[in-house]
Design an enzyme around this catalytic site. Structure first.
Site, PDB file in Angstrom:
ATOM      1  N   SER A 137      -5.457  22.942  12.271  1.00 36.03           N
ATOM      2  CA  SER A 137      -6.699  23.073  11.511  1.00 36.03           C
ATOM      3  C   SER A 137      -6.367  22.703  10.077  1.00 36.03           C
ATOM      4  O   SER A 137      -5.192  22.739   9.680  1.00 36.03           O
ATOM      5  CB  SER A 137      -7.164  24.536  11.575  1.00 36.03           C
ATOM      6  OG  SER A 137      -8.139  24.797  10.579  1.00 36.03           O
ATOM      7  N   TYR A 150      -6.171  33.934  10.054  1.00 32.68           N
ATOM      8  CA  TYR A 150      -6.331  32.632  10.708  1.00 32.68           C
ATOM      9  C   TYR A 150      -5.504  31.570   9.984  1.00 32.68           C
ATOM     10  O   TYR A 150      -4.798  30.777  10.609  1.00 32.68           O
ATOM     11  CB  TYR A 150      -7.810  32.250  10.731  1.00 32.68           C
ATOM     12  CG  TYR A 150      -8.101  30.947  11.426  1.00 32.68           C
ATOM     13  CD1 TYR A 150      -7.863  30.794  12.787  1.00 32.68           C
ATOM     14  CD2 TYR A 150      -8.612  29.854  10.724  1.00 32.68           C
ATOM     15  CE1 TYR A 150      -8.128  29.587  13.429  1.00 32.68           C
ATOM     16  CE2 TYR A 150      -8.886  28.647  11.356  1.00 32.68           C
ATOM     17  CZ  TYR A 150      -8.643  28.521  12.706  1.00 32.68           C
ATOM     18  OH  TYR A 150      -8.899  27.327  13.338  1.00 32.68           O
TER      19      TYR A 150
END
Ligand code: 8X3
Length: 252
Positions: A137, A150
């Site tokens: 990501s 995250y």
């Protein structure tokens, strides 16, 4: 006739994983779909087969190492592994984030990827031309407020990709990291906000065309079908309306 190359995709039950399965099947791979939700991957395998391609479903929790090892015994040779399973839980500040969420995100994103990659590396190597894809990501590359657990887990996946690439250089396996920015999928943000669809919708509010799962699948399909000697180390892909993790153009 050469055997059809096989591609294993984790987290293939929805979003980027499901789109990648369709893309790689259409590109000529026999796709093996894994995820915890058996009904979803079986339906997708049936859809892909119906379309004239090759697909099988194998229910798997990537955090269950014994199950992953058992799964890996089915492969003597493997062309592609797409580590897509993972996701976000919560968007709390570091000061108040729940350690259980951090632990779970590390477990699914990092240890899950580690489990499957370790278990399938011998088959990828045996193929003489293997590709490991790690879906990280843009959160793997820089922080944002509320990203906490995250961002930390995705940085972990990024380091896994980088380190593995260094360690296996000279073997016939390449390591490709694909780092998407804002992608609107059916589940990512809703899972992150524990089913709160209003909060999830706010993530994309006023953004002209966030990426779709198909956009990312297209990117993965392109990267894995480059000639064997070409290694796309790291590919960052964002919508045009997003210049950085914290700079998003919204028409509100
Ligand atoms: C998803 C991108 O911005 O929600 O991996 O961290 S972001």
């Amino acid at each position: 006739m050469a055997a059809t190359p096989i591609a294993v995709i984790t987290g293939a039950s929805s979003g980027i994983g499901a789109a990648t399965a369709r893309t790689l099947a259409a590109a000529g791979f026999r796709v093996v779909l894994t995820a915890r939700r058996k009904d979803r991957i079986e339906a997708l395998a049936a859809e892909i087969t119906e379309a004239g391609h090759q697909a099988t479903a194998y229910p798997l929790d990537v955090t269950d190492r014994a199950a992953v090892d058992e799964f890996a015994t089915a492969f003597r040779s493997l062309a592609v592994l797409v580590n897509n399973a993972g996701g976000a839980l919560g968007a709390d500040p570091v000061a108040t984030g729940d350690p259980a969420d951090w632990r779970q995100m590390y477990e699914t994103n990092v240890i899950g990827t580690l489990n499957v990659t370790q278990a399938l590396l011998p088959a990828l190597t045996a193929s003489g031309d293997g590709t490991v894809v790690i879906l990280s990501s843009t959160a793997a590359l820089s922080s944002y407020e509320g990203g906490g657990g995250y961002v930390a887990a995705k940085h972990g996946e990024h380091v896994l990709a980088e380190t593995l690439r260094l360690e296996i250089v000279g073997t016939p396996v390449r390591v490709i990291e694909v780092a998407p920015g804002m992608v609107r999928t059916e589940e990512f943000a809703t899972t992150r906000f524990r089913g709160d669809t209003e909060k999830a919708a706010k993530v994309y509010a006023g953004v002209d065309a966030p990426l779709t799962a198909e956009d990312v699948a297209d990117t993965i399909g392109w990267a894995v079908t480059r000639p064997s000697h070409v290694n796309i180390d790291l590919l960052v892909v964002r919508p045009r309306a997003q210049a950085s993790n914290t700079k998003v153009h919204r028409t509100l």
